[in-house]
Design an enzyme around this catalytic site. Structure first.
Site, mmCIF file in Angstrom:
data_model
loop_
_atom_site.group_PDB
_atom_site.id
_atom_site.type_symbol
_atom_site.label_atom_id
_atom_site.label_comp_id
_atom_site.label_asym_id
_atom_site.label_seq_id
_atom_site.Cartn_x
_atom_site.Cartn_y
_atom_site.Cartn_z
ATOM 1 N N ASN A 238 -26.777 25.815 -56.677
ATOM 2 C CA ASN A 238 -28.228 25.589 -56.558
ATOM 3 C C ASN A 238 -28.986 26.910 -56.481
ATOM 4 O O ASN A 238 -30.075 27.040 -57.038
ATOM 5 C CB ASN A 238 -28.535 24.703 -55.350
ATOM 6 C CG ASN A 238 -28.337 23.238 -55.673
ATOM 7 O OD1 ASN A 238 -29.129 22.657 -56.403
ATOM 8 N ND2 ASN A 238 -27.261 22.642 -55.163
ATOM 9 N N HIS B 249 -30.637 17.564 -51.023
ATOM 10 C CA HIS B 249 -29.597 16.636 -50.561
ATOM 11 C C HIS B 249 -29.098 15.835 -51.768
ATOM 12 O O HIS B 249 -29.919 15.350 -52.560
ATOM 13 C CB HIS B 249 -30.168 15.701 -49.494
ATOM 14 C CG HIS B 249 -29.125 14.790 -48.917
ATOM 15 N ND1 HIS B 249 -28.219 15.226 -47.971
ATOM 16 C CD2 HIS B 249 -28.816 13.500 -49.182
ATOM 17 C CE1 HIS B 249 -27.395 14.228 -47.679
ATOM 18 N NE2 HIS B 249 -27.740 13.171 -48.390
HETATM 19 C C1 GAR Z 1 -24.973 20.526 -53.184
HETATM 20 O O1 GAR Z 1 -24.558 19.337 -53.806
HETATM 21 C C2 GAR Z 1 -26.019 20.228 -52.120
HETATM 22 O O2 GAR Z 1 -26.896 19.196 -52.480
HETATM 23 C C3 GAR Z 1 -25.145 19.802 -50.977
HETATM 24 O O3 GAR Z 1 -24.040 20.670 -51.024
HETATM 25 C C4 GAR Z 1 -23.828 21.125 -52.360
HETATM 26 C C5 GAR Z 1 -23.822 22.634 -52.379
HETATM 27 O O4 GAR Z 1 -23.498 23.148 -53.641
HETATM 28 N N1 GAR Z 1 -25.873 19.868 -49.737
HETATM 29 C C6 GAR Z 1 -25.730 18.989 -48.739
HETATM 30 O O5 GAR Z 1 -24.924 18.104 -48.765
HETATM 31 C C7 GAR Z 1 -26.666 19.209 -47.551
HETATM 32 N N2 GAR Z 1 -26.773 18.003 -46.756
HETATM 33 P P1 GAR Z 1 -23.876 24.638 -54.074
HETATM 34 O O6 GAR Z 1 -23.402 25.593 -52.976
HETATM 35 O O7 GAR Z 1 -23.093 24.846 -55.345
HETATM 36 O O8 GAR Z 1 -25.364 24.722 -54.286
#
Ligand code: GAR
Length: 201
Positions: free
Chosen positions: A16, A111
């Site tokens: 992200n 989320h």
């Molecule tokens: C993402 O899917 C984000 O939406 C989730 O963790 C992942 C992180 O990926 N966040 C949550 O679950 C927060 N409640 P990334 O480090 O590759 O961005």
């Protein structure tokens, strides 16, 4: 142009964060300035992404210190940089009510579900997609919301729906939700939030 000083808080791979960097480099976040990336784990690959993009990276480890010391470490960095907007992009540590209350409508979170479905305690990362598949939903998605003192309880800014396909595993569903929803709506919400901050002044 006037830009909003923004910090991105991360814990893991940072895809992200990468989406934010890519949109920034494509000129689609004209009111957002990334001044720091703060990781809750020293091994977060997101720090490498920050370094490659020339954004200062910092580690404030959750492990090995109290919640108070952890949050103070983050606050010190935010204050030093004059941060106006905080983006939780895969940040896996809970922030206390007293922290969150310092930044009303200034903390964004992404989320990986359509809140209020599959939110709350224990619902993070891959667990969210496991829960969605276990429930048998045919549509899931992602939400970007302001954070308030209730977990996943803040005002929703953007949501995007994503289809669940037959044979999905938590991993395939996670990937589709990221590609089709998270990486799109998080940068859009960041720009919207930054514009709102600038309009308030
Ligand atoms: C993402 O899917 C984000 O939406 C989730 O963790 C992942 C992180 O990926 N966040 C949550 O679950 C927060 N409640 P990334 O480090 O590759 O961005």
């Amino acid at each position: 142009m006037n830009r909003v000083k923004t910090a991105v808080l991360v814990s893991g791979g940072g895809t992200n964060l990468q989406a934010l960097i890519n949109e920034q480099q494509a000129g689609r976040l004209p009111h957002v300035e990334f001044v720091s990336v703060i990781a809750s784990r020293p091994d977060a690959y997101a720090l490498t992404r920050a370094q490659k993009a020339g954004i200062p990276g910092h580690v404030v480890a959750r492990k090995g210190q109290s919640q108070e010391a952890f949050e103070q470490g983050i606050l010190d960095l935010l204050e030093k940089d004059g941060v106006q907007l905080i983006i939780l992009a895969g940040f896996m540590s809970i922030l206390s009510a007293s922290f969150v209350q310092r930044y009303p409508r200034r903390i964004l979170n992404v989320h990986p579900a359509l809140l209020p479905a599959f939110g709350g305690k224990g619902c993070y990362g891959l667990h969210v997609h496991e829960a969605a598949l276990a429930r048998g939903v045919k549509v899931t998605g992602a939400t970007v919301h302001y954070v308030n003192e209730i977990a996943d309880g803040g005002e929703i800014i953007l949501q995007k729906a994503v289809a669940v396909e037959p044979g999905d595993t938590p991993e395939t569903l996670q990937r589709r939700v990221m590609e089709q929803a998270e990486w799109r709506i998080l940068p859009q919400a960041a720009e919207l939030a930054a514009q709102e901050i600038l309009e308030e002044k």
